[in-house]
Design an enzyme around this catalytic site. Structure first.
Site, PDB file in Angstrom:
ATOM      1  N   GLY A  33      -6.005  15.258 -34.908  1.00  0.00           N
ATOM      2  CA  GLY A  33      -6.311  14.074 -35.502  1.00  0.00           C
ATOM      3  C   GLY A  33      -5.897  12.751 -34.826  1.00  0.00           C
ATOM      4  N   GLN A  35      -2.993   4.265 -33.730  1.00  0.00           N
ATOM      5  CA  GLN A  35      -2.306   4.966 -32.803  1.00  0.00           C
ATOM      6  C   GLN A  35      -2.701   4.637 -31.167  1.00  0.00           C
ATOM      7  OE1 GLN A  35      -2.711   9.052 -34.722  1.00  0.00           O
ATOM      8  NE2 GLN A  35      -1.000   9.315 -33.730  1.00  0.00           N
ATOM      9  N   CYS A  46       2.671  15.013 -34.626  1.00  0.00           N
ATOM     10  CA  CYS A  46       2.083  13.814 -34.578  1.00  0.00           C
ATOM     11  C   CYS A  46       1.793  13.134 -33.106  1.00  0.00           C
ATOM     12  CB  CYS A  46       2.645  12.681 -35.304  1.00  0.00           C
ATOM     13  SG  CYS A  46       1.834  10.936 -35.216  1.00  0.00           S
ATOM     14  N   LEU A  47       0.950  12.835 -32.539  1.00  0.00           N
ATOM     15  CA  LEU A  47       1.034  12.248 -30.993  1.00  0.00           C
ATOM     16  C   LEU A  47       1.798  11.200 -30.961  1.00  0.00           C
ATOM     17  CD1 LEU A  47      -3.009  12.686 -30.407  1.00  0.00           C
ATOM     18  CD2 LEU A  47      -1.338  14.304 -29.787  1.00  0.00           C
ATOM     19  N   HIS A  53      -2.148  12.950 -43.365  1.00  0.00           N
ATOM     20  CA  HIS A  53      -1.370  12.485 -42.349  1.00  0.00           C
ATOM     21  C   HIS A  53      -2.176  11.185 -41.702  1.00  0.00           C
ATOM     22  CE1 HIS A  53       0.980  13.180 -38.434  1.00  0.00           C
ATOM     23  NE2 HIS A  53       0.177  12.405 -38.105  1.00  0.00           N
ATOM     24  N   GLU A  54      -3.542  11.478 -41.315  1.00  0.00           N
ATOM     25  CA  GLU A  54      -4.029  10.391 -40.764  1.00  0.00           C
ATOM     26  C   GLU A  54      -4.551   8.854 -41.555  1.00  0.00           C
ATOM     27  OE1 GLU A  54      -4.300  10.540 -37.653  1.00  0.00           O
ATOM     28  OE2 GLU A  54      -3.985  12.586 -37.499  1.00  0.00           O
ATOM     29  N   HIS A 113      -1.439   6.932 -41.657  1.00  0.00           N
ATOM     30  CA  HIS A 113      -1.199   6.100 -40.378  1.00  0.00           C
ATOM     31  C   HIS A 113      -1.824   4.729 -40.689  1.00  0.00           C
ATOM     32  CE1 HIS A 113       0.525   8.162 -36.900  1.00  0.00           C
ATOM     33  NE2 HIS A 113      -0.318   9.307 -37.250  1.00  0.00           N
TER      34      HIS A 113
HETATM   35 NI    NI Z   1      -0.061  11.267 -36.500  1.00  0.00          NI
END
Ligand code: NI
Length: 163
Positions: free
Chosen positions: A46, A51, A89-90, A131-132, A135
């Site tokens: 995701g 991000q 998480c990226l 999670h997304e 963000h």
């Molecule tokens: Ni993330």
């Protein structure tokens, strides 16, 4: 299409609230394509627009269930149960941590044609949706992690040893 730079923790933009998308312009379409490409390149499941430095309510998700989800202006409208497990998480490269999330969620959002739809997800999909969506509010999983962050690589080695 292009791979965009993923912002990492410490970057102020990850802490800001995102604005709703009013219209899917060619620029937004390009952003969606770039977000998928960036997510696949970095082996994520995701990715949220902030991000890649864009403060818009837009996320892409692919948990390898055969679907590519685009959620514009998403709103979680129902949750059920709970699950506790590792999350990464990226924007927090190389780390994982334990987070409790609902087991099942229902989200209302718009697709890339600005058509409203509802999506129900369980397990990993529910986790990814939560999670997304976090963000988009400037929240990261490290805010709600249970215990310490761990190195993803050493966790994967442990898993291999157990097999
Ligand atoms: Ni993330």
């Amino acid at each position: 299409m292009a791979i965009r730079q993923v912002r990492t923790i410490g970057d102020e933009i990850l802490r800001k609230e995102c604005k709703p998308v009013k219209e899917v312009t060619p620029r937004i379409k390009e952003l969606i394509e770039d977000m998928f490409e960036t997510m696949y390149e970095t082996n994520g499941v995701g990715l949220a627009a902030p991000q890649v430095g864009v403060l818009k309510q837009l996320v892409v998700i692919d948990v390898e269930d055969g679907n590519q989800y685009v959620l514009i202006n998403p709103e979680i409208i129902e949750t059920e149960g709970s699950q506790t497990g590792y999350e990464g998480c990226l924007s927090v490269p190389g780390k994982s941590g334990i987070v409790t999330r609902p087991y099942k969620v229902k989200v209302r959002a718009y697709n890339e044609n600005m058509e409203q739809f509802e999506l129900e997800g369980e397990e990993l999909l529910a986790r990814a949706i939560c999670h997304e969506c976090d963000h988009l509010q400037g929240q990261l999983y490290v805010d709600i992690v249970e215990g310490e962050l761990e190195d993803t690589e050493s966790l994967m080695e442990e898993e291999e040893e157990q097999e």
